[in-house]
Design a protein around this motif. Structure first.
Motif, PDB file in Angstrom:
ATOM      1  N   SER A 192      13.651   6.526   5.759  1.00 15.00           N
ATOM      2  CA  SER A 192      12.203   6.664   5.600  1.00 15.00           C
ATOM      3  C   SER A 192      11.692   5.946   4.363  1.00 15.00           C
ATOM      4  N   ASP A 213       6.729   5.912  10.757  1.00 14.49           N
ATOM      5  CA  ASP A 213       5.993   7.147  11.045  1.00 14.49           C
ATOM      6  C   ASP A 213       6.950   8.307  11.292  1.00 14.49           C
ATOM      7  N   LYS A 233       6.091  11.077   7.954  1.00 14.35           N
ATOM      8  CA  LYS A 233       5.469  10.651   6.696  1.00 14.35           C
ATOM      9  C   LYS A 233       5.282  11.804   5.728  1.00 14.35           C
ATOM     10  N   GLU A 234       4.967  12.966   6.261  1.00 16.45           N
ATOM     11  CA  GLU A 234       4.686  14.127   5.422  1.00 16.45           C
ATOM     12  C   GLU A 234       5.903  15.008   5.215  1.00 16.45           C
ATOM     13  N   SER A 265       7.095   3.632  14.977  1.00 18.73           N
ATOM     14  CA  SER A 265       5.779   3.485  14.363  1.00 18.73           C
ATOM     15  C   SER A 265       4.710   3.534  15.444  1.00 18.73           C
TER      16      SER A 265
END
Length: 369
Positions: free
Chosen positions: A165, A172, A194-195, A265
């Motif tokens: 990542s 994503d 992402k989070e 993505s």
């Protein structure tokens, strides 16, 4: 009067050259010569008439001299016109040649400039790519150090998924699947968005992961809607995710696929060949680390379990029993302990042999587990 006319006509010749070019120049030279000839002849006639009136006693020799002087003046004036025209033509041709030469030099310099700019851009792009590769390889060195520092399967999976990542751009979601040796299918080991952590519905992978598993080679999909190799409609609606670009690489150890590392993505065309090569490199590192972690875990299991039944050995049972008793006393919680025996096992073992007895022990151990 003639002098003023000469000046005006010369100016008109120059203006004709500027306005109409070389053809206009010579046309005006010719017209100016004719006009000068006509004006000069008329002026000379008047001068001759006045001379005859004033000097009645003059002879024919004076008249001839006056005519020759007038003729000479006319020839000089016409010569001046043609000289101006010739000078202007030569000057113009010289200036045109000079301007064309300067233009060619400018074009040559412009081409050299463009070539230098293109070369500079190419070198700059190469330098930027090399810098990015150096940074990536330095990051890969850190990843290798982290993977070498642990033999925990969960820790290795976390390091791998976090590294992907961070190192691969435009990520994503990143997934790590491991092959279940007993079920012979993929099983999701770790996932990250992402989070942070993300929920993935397809725990066993989809058509892209199955393709990598069967083909045993990396996969790059720029647009899932346009790639002829895959039919998105084959993915169940409840398992579909919103992504357009996919790169995936197999984790191969000892010529065997042990897992798949995948990045996706939402944007089409998000990944290029360099991204796939980077992912493949991380996959190679991950495969070695995961295999080492599995072997270590296996050695640990062999040290605390019985090789026949797969149950924990007596030594490990006593260690865990002491820990659990201390924990229940500290937390004031109840503790249950179950003990059982196999009735008639000795007689069965003596009658049918040790091999049959081992089968019974293994079957009972499977039930207990």
């Amino acid at each position: 009067m003639v002098s003023s006319l000469l000046i005006v006509l010369n100016i008109l010749i120059l203006l004709a050259w500027v306005a109409f070019g070389e053809w206009g120049l010579w046309i005006f030279v010719f017209l100016s010569s004719v006009l000068t000839l006509i004006v000069s002849l008329g002026t000379n006639t008047n001068i001759t008439t006045m001379a005859n009136t004033t000097l009645n006693g003059s002879n024919n020799t004076g008249m001839a001299m006056t005519y020759r002087v007038s003729t000479l003046n006319i020839n000089i004036q016409i010569f001046i016109f043609f000289a101006v025209g010739l000078f202007v033509t030569i000057f113009k041709n010289g200036m045109v040649s000079y301007v064309l030469s300067i233009g060619r030099q400018i074009d040559t310099l412009e081409e050299e400039k463009n070539a230098l700019v293109a070369e500079h851009s190419s070198i700059k792009g190469t330098n930027d790519a090399l810098k990015e590769k150096v940074i990536r390889y330095a990051a890969l060195k850190d990843v290798t150090g982290k993977l070498s520092s642990t033999l925990s399967l969960d820790s290795v999976a976390t390091i791998v998924i976090d590294s992907v990542s961070e190192l691969v751009e435009r990520v994503d979601v990143s997934n790590l699947f491991l092959v279940d040796d007993e079920a012979h299918e993929l099983a999701l080991k770790a996932a990250r968005g992402k989070e942070g952590t993300v929920s993935v519905k397809s725990k066993k992978g989809d058509i892209f992961d199955i393709w990598v598993l069967k083909q045993r080679q990396p996969l790059l999909v720029s647009d899932t809607d346009k790639d002829f190799r895959f039919n998105i409609d084959l993915i169940p609606q409840e398992l579909r995710r919103d992504f357009k670009s996919v790169i995936a690489a197999p984790l191969i150890s000892q010529k065997k696929v042990i897992g798949i590392l995948r990045v996706e993505s939402r944007e089409p065309g998000a990944y290029v060949s360099d991204d796939l090569r980077l992912l493949a490199t991380i996959s190679d590192l991950a495969a070695t680390a995961l295999e080492n972690a599995k072997l270590y875990h296996r050695i640990e299991e062999l040290a605390i379990t019985d090789g026949l039944t797969g149950l924990y050995c007596n030594r490990y049972f006593k260690e865990r029993l002491d820990e659990d008793i201390s924990k229940t006393v500290r937390l004031k919680q109840p503790l249950s302990l179950l003990m059982f025996d196999i009735d008639g096992f000795k007689g069965y073992n003596d009658k049918y042999g040790h091999i049959a007895g081992d089968i019974v022990l293994k079957s009972v151990g499977g039930l207990v587990k």
